[in-house]
Design an enzyme around this catalytic site. Structure first.
Site, short mmCIF file in Angstrom:
data_model
loop_
_atom_site.label_atom_id
_atom_site.label_comp_id
_atom_site.label_asym_id
_atom_site.label_seq_id
_atom_site.Cartn_x
_atom_site.Cartn_y
_atom_site.Cartn_z
N GLN A 1 41.82 18.07 32.88
CA GLN A 1 43.03 17.48 32.31
C GLN A 1 44.00 17.20 33.46
O GLN A 1 44.65 18.11 33.97
CB GLN A 1 43.62 18.42 31.28
CG GLN A 1 42.65 18.80 30.17
CD GLN A 1 42.29 17.62 29.28
OE1 GLN A 1 43.12 17.12 28.52
NE2 GLN A 1 41.05 17.16 29.36
N GLY B 1 49.05 17.48 21.09
CA GLY B 1 47.85 17.39 21.92
C GLY B 1 48.03 16.49 23.13
O GLY B 1 49.05 15.82 23.32
N HIS B 2 46.97 16.46 23.95
CA HIS B 2 47.05 15.70 25.20
C HIS B 2 47.18 14.20 24.95
O HIS B 2 46.65 13.67 23.98
CB HIS B 2 45.85 16.01 26.11
CG HIS B 2 44.51 15.70 25.53
ND1 HIS B 2 43.34 16.05 26.14
CD2 HIS B 2 44.13 15.05 24.40
CE1 HIS B 2 42.31 15.65 25.44
NE2 HIS B 2 42.77 15.04 24.37
N ASN B 3 47.94 13.55 25.82
CA ASN B 3 48.16 12.10 25.81
C ASN B 3 49.04 11.61 24.67
O ASN B 3 49.24 10.39 24.53
CB ASN B 3 46.84 11.31 25.76
CG ASN B 3 45.82 11.77 26.78
OD1 ASN B 3 46.18 12.34 27.81
ND2 ASN B 3 44.55 11.55 26.49
#
Length: 339
Positions: free
Chosen positions: A209, A250-252
């Site tokens: 990540q 969450g990511h992004n």
């Protein structure tokens, strides 16, 4: 009345001063020189207190209140008890918020670095900061002026905080660039790995990540909320967004300006929200969606499709609110007939 052990009141303020700072207008016949010492709920307020009415459910409490001054909508003025001074505003709650901020300002921290705090020699800490016991400031981190770093906070390597930020006890911030006037409450986790794996029957392979968390100005992030860093693109929280306790982002994920995310909402990776989106408690939003500006998501909704700007949805899977209410009514009728 606020407990003086925890809250320090300013003032007093005259009616004229309160009208000016709130932007509300004074009702006819009120004494502009009248003085008020505190804010209080309708039921507890006395003659030297300021209260407000924003919800018609509380008209009875308003009419029985002993408050010396109340902030109300103009159309409610004829329901006021005799002798009560009135400030009139089309948005009473917002006007009252300005008044409450005047009585209870957020003072600058008393500068101090606790002996048990650890600040790396390469970190830069701005003027007037307070760093409490057990806090850790990593290598190359930059802390702006007048920041409060709570007990046992960990600010990771290279993290940047703007001015006037507050990081609550036991929070951790890594891989993040944070704007000014950001309040991160105790226990929050900012910038940890996103949940990214190449899945397969032979085992799940972790995907590095490599992004960051970018947090704008004037943002609040509630206690025990977690915001994952991006996988490659960044996770972004727009200016003025308010995130409640126990939220997972969450990511992004990208939030626009002024978004309001209520407790226990989960937003899966790579979903993008426009400006001023509101998500009710325990809503679940799947990944890779586009939520248009001004959209509203009801509590416990399960969002599995894009939402148009300004649309209000509810239910699981989420549908337009009118459809959800109609479906719920039909199911209720069917259940009653069957029983």
């Amino acid at each position: 009345m606020a407990d003086p052990r925890f809250f320090r009141v300013a003032g007093p303020f005259t009616l004229a001063q309160l009208a000016e700072l709130s932007g509300a207008s004074v009702a006819e016949g009120c004494d502009l020189g009248a003085s008020f010492v505190d804010v209080a709920p309708l039921e507890q307020a006395g003659q030297d207190n300021v209260s407000f009415l924003d919800n018609r459910k509380y008209v009875g409490a308003f009419q029985a209140s002993k408050a010396g001054l109340c902030v109300i909508a103009p159309e409610m003025a004829d329901k006021a008890p005799e002798g009560m001074a009135l400030l009139l505003s089309p948005d009473p709650y917002r006007a009252y918020a300005r008044i409450a901020q005047a009585f209870y300002p957020n003072p600058a921290p008393e500068p101090w670095v606790a002996p048990t705090a650890w600040v790396d020699a390469s970190a830069a800490v701005g003027e007037g900061c307070r760093i409490e016991p057990g806090a850790v400031i990593g290598a190359g981190a930059r802390i702006g002026a007048r920041c409060r770093i709570g007990a046992n906070v960990v600010i990771g390597q290279g993290v940047v905080l703007g001015d006037d930020c507050t990081i609550g006890a036991n929070a951790t911030v890594s891989h993040a660039l944070v704007g000014s006037r950001v309040n991160i409450y105790p226990g929050a986790r900012i910038g940890q790995d996103g949940f990214g794996f190449a899945m397969g029957p032979q085992g799940h392979l972790k995907v590095p990540q490599l992004g960051r968390v970018l947090i704008g100005n004037n943002v609040e992030i509630g206690a025990n909320t977690t915001i994952d860093r991006g996988a490659g693109p960044d996770t972004v929280i727009g200016d003025g967004s308010m995130i409640d306790n126990l939220v997972q982002i969450g990511h992004n994920v990208q939030l626009g300006r002024g978004c309001v995310i209520v407790a226990q909402v989960g937003i899966s990776g790579s979903t993008r929200m426009g400006d001023f989106v509101a998500a009710g408690g325990q809503a679940g939003i799947t990944g890779h969606l586009k939520i248009g500006a001004g959209a509203k998501i009801a509590a416990q909704a399960g969002v599995m499709r894009d939402i148009a700007p300004g649309e209000t949805v509810g239910g699981a899977p989420a549908v337009p609110m009118a459809d959800w209410l109609r479906q719920s009514a039909i199911l209720g009728k069917m259940a009653r007939k069957k029983s």
